[in-house]
Design a protein around this motif. Sequence first.
Motif, PDB file in Angstrom:
ATOM      1  N   LYS A 240       0.978  -1.181  -0.116  1.00  0.00           N
ATOM      2  CA  LYS A 240      -0.083  -0.232   0.200  1.00  0.00           C
ATOM      3  C   LYS A 240       0.889   1.186   0.003  1.00  0.00           C
ATOM      4  CE  LYS A 240      -3.852  -1.880   2.643  1.00  0.00           C
ATOM      5  NZ  LYS A 240      -4.505  -1.830   4.056  1.00  0.00           N
ATOM      6  N   PRO A 241       0.271   2.313  -0.684  1.00  0.00           N
ATOM      7  CA  PRO A 241      -0.673   2.343  -1.384  1.00  0.00           C
ATOM      8  C   PRO A 241      -0.459   1.846  -2.971  1.00  0.00           C
ATOM      9  CG  PRO A 241       0.336   4.542  -1.317  1.00  0.00           C
ATOM     10  CD  PRO A 241       1.011   3.557  -0.594  1.00  0.00           C
ATOM     11  N   ALA A 242      -1.317   0.662  -3.361  1.00  0.00           N
ATOM     12  CA  ALA A 242      -1.274   0.261  -4.643  1.00  0.00           C
ATOM     13  C   ALA A 242      -1.128   1.235  -5.826  1.00  0.00           C
ATOM     14  CB  ALA A 242      -2.069  -0.727  -4.949  1.00  0.00           C
ATOM     15  N   LEU A 243      -0.709   1.312  -6.851  1.00  0.00           N
ATOM     16  CA  LEU A 243      -0.759   2.078  -7.850  1.00  0.00           C
ATOM     17  C   LEU A 243      -1.816   1.494  -9.057  1.00  0.00           C
ATOM     18  CD1 LEU A 243       3.166   2.744  -8.805  1.00  0.00           C
ATOM     19  CD2 LEU A 243       1.482   4.290  -7.511  1.00  0.00           C
ATOM     20  N   LYS A 244      -2.505   2.306  -9.609  1.00  0.00           N
ATOM     21  CA  LYS A 244      -3.638   1.982 -10.148  1.00  0.00           C
ATOM     22  C   LYS A 244      -3.152   1.171 -11.371  1.00  0.00           C
ATOM     23  CE  LYS A 244      -7.893   3.724 -13.036  1.00  0.00           C
ATOM     24  NZ  LYS A 244      -8.563   4.718 -13.324  1.00  0.00           N
ATOM     25  N   ASP A 245      -2.384   1.365 -12.296  1.00  0.00           N
ATOM     26  CA  ASP A 245      -2.088   0.881 -13.411  1.00  0.00           C
ATOM     27  C   ASP A 245      -1.392  -0.513 -13.371  1.00  0.00           C
ATOM     28  OD1 ASP A 245      -2.801   2.992 -14.886  1.00  0.00           O
ATOM     29  OD2 ASP A 245      -0.895   3.574 -15.544  1.00  0.00           O
ATOM     30  N   LYS A 246      -0.587  -0.711 -12.431  1.00  0.00           N
ATOM     31  CA  LYS A 246       0.025  -1.932 -11.793  1.00  0.00           C
ATOM     32  C   LYS A 246      -0.798  -2.993 -11.284  1.00  0.00           C
ATOM     33  CE  LYS A 246       4.971  -0.095 -11.142  1.00  0.00           C
ATOM     34  NZ  LYS A 246       6.053  -0.030 -10.256  1.00  0.00           N
ATOM     35  N   LEU A 247      -1.698  -2.256 -10.540  1.00  0.00           N
ATOM     36  CA  LEU A 247      -2.773  -3.100  -9.815  1.00  0.00           C
ATOM     37  C   LEU A 247      -3.754  -3.834 -10.757  1.00  0.00           C
ATOM     38  CD1 LEU A 247      -4.054  -4.239  -7.037  1.00  0.00           C
ATOM     39  CD2 LEU A 247      -5.242  -2.133  -7.006  1.00  0.00           C
ATOM     40  N   ILE A 248      -4.124  -3.020 -11.569  1.00  0.00           N
ATOM     41  CA  ILE A 248      -5.202  -3.353 -12.793  1.00  0.00           C
ATOM     42  C   ILE A 248      -4.436  -4.396 -13.752  1.00  0.00           C
ATOM     43  CG2 ILE A 248      -6.332  -2.735 -14.656  1.00  0.00           C
ATOM     44  CD1 ILE A 248      -7.327  -0.424 -13.189  1.00  0.00           C
ATOM     45  N   ALA A 249      -3.087  -4.187 -13.979  1.00  0.00           N
ATOM     46  CA  ALA A 249      -2.427  -4.977 -14.861  1.00  0.00           C
ATOM     47  C   ALA A 249      -2.310  -6.490 -14.094  1.00  0.00           C
ATOM     48  CB  ALA A 249      -1.046  -4.591 -15.216  1.00  0.00           C
ATOM     49  N   GLU A 250      -2.016  -6.473 -12.879  1.00  0.00           N
ATOM     50  CA  GLU A 250      -1.916  -7.720 -12.144  1.00  0.00           C
ATOM     51  C   GLU A 250      -3.262  -8.365 -11.955  1.00  0.00           C
ATOM     52  OE1 GLU A 250      -0.069 -10.664  -9.943  1.00  0.00           O
ATOM     53  OE2 GLU A 250       0.847  -9.011 -11.154  1.00  0.00           O
ATOM     54  N   ILE A 251      -4.426  -7.800 -11.732  1.00  0.00           N
ATOM     55  CA  ILE A 251      -5.492  -8.348 -11.808  1.00  0.00           C
ATOM     56  C   ILE A 251      -5.868  -8.952 -13.041  1.00  0.00           C
ATOM     57  CG2 ILE A 251      -7.971  -7.776 -11.631  1.00  0.00           C
ATOM     58  CD1 ILE A 251      -7.545  -5.579  -9.459  1.00  0.00           C
ATOM     59  N   GLU A 252      -5.810  -8.124 -14.323  1.00  0.00           N
ATOM     60  CA  GLU A 252      -6.026  -8.898 -15.432  1.00  0.00           C
ATOM     61  C   GLU A 252      -5.149 -10.017 -15.571  1.00  0.00           C
ATOM     62  OE1 GLU A 252      -5.212  -5.743 -18.244  1.00  0.00           O
ATOM     63  OE2 GLU A 252      -7.183  -4.546 -18.041  1.00  0.00           O
ATOM     64  N   LYS A 253      -3.959 -10.032 -15.477  1.00  0.00           N
ATOM     65  CA  LYS A 253      -3.172 -11.257 -15.642  1.00  0.00           C
ATOM     66  C   LYS A 253      -3.616 -12.373 -14.876  1.00  0.00           C
ATOM     67  CE  LYS A 253       1.186 -11.453 -13.515  1.00  0.00           C
ATOM     68  NZ  LYS A 253       2.289 -11.196 -13.063  1.00  0.00           N
TER      69      LYS A 253
END
Length: 260
Positions: A240-253
Amino acid sequence: MKKILLIGKLNSVVKETNTFLSQFFHVQLCSENAGVLEGMMKIVNPDLVVISLIGAYDIDTSIFFLLSDQYPQIPVLTIGTKEECGAFLKYYEERQFENLVRPVENTAILNAACRRLGLDQEKVEHDGMAGNKAPGGKKRILVVDDNGTTLRTMKAMLEGDYEVAIAISGAQAMTSIGKKRPDLILLDYEMPVCDGRMTLEMIRADEDMKDIPVVFLTAVNDRANIEAVLKLKPAGYFLKPALKDKLIAEIEKILDPTKS
């Protein structure tokens, strides 16, 4: 899209109401506990509250005082049998509360919701049908964290790409999962009473939940803590705090490994 907070016990009636209303509104489920409700009201900031009274004779009646005293501007619909509704009518503030007596059609619930929200029902139904025809509905993400600010931030970060549900404790997370299964869980590792490890153990112990990928969120950046997190073999973890782009990329993966 307007937001509805749906309060009630986990039963087939609440599930059916949630499924129906979710076609037209952002619906967040909540247990019938005043302490939980108080936190959820601040986080969700709903436009309408719907309370299912089915099987709720032991409901925490202080939720009615909480809604009428602190949120008199938010309309409330209650739904229950004639007997159940009669047990709670004495708590109602006339202008704020409206009661629907079961058996009641889902269309009547939608009509009452639109009327209380000042919406055109035909437009709401049209928009809902159009949304249901969209290819590939949004994946559902459950964010679990005891910090309200973190929940609001994460919800704002993700709701453009996903359907986002929130929970403020491990116990509430289990209730939410039981009501509507998420595709992925973002779980705070450091929570009081029931922490991330305990919550993950409960998820993995349940046959219907054990395959849901869980990504830990942790604010402690030291080797011992990270090693403790990794030993639990989560689908991933973020500081934390998670960065939006990296978090969404990880979720998508995680949700679609073919994209990695």
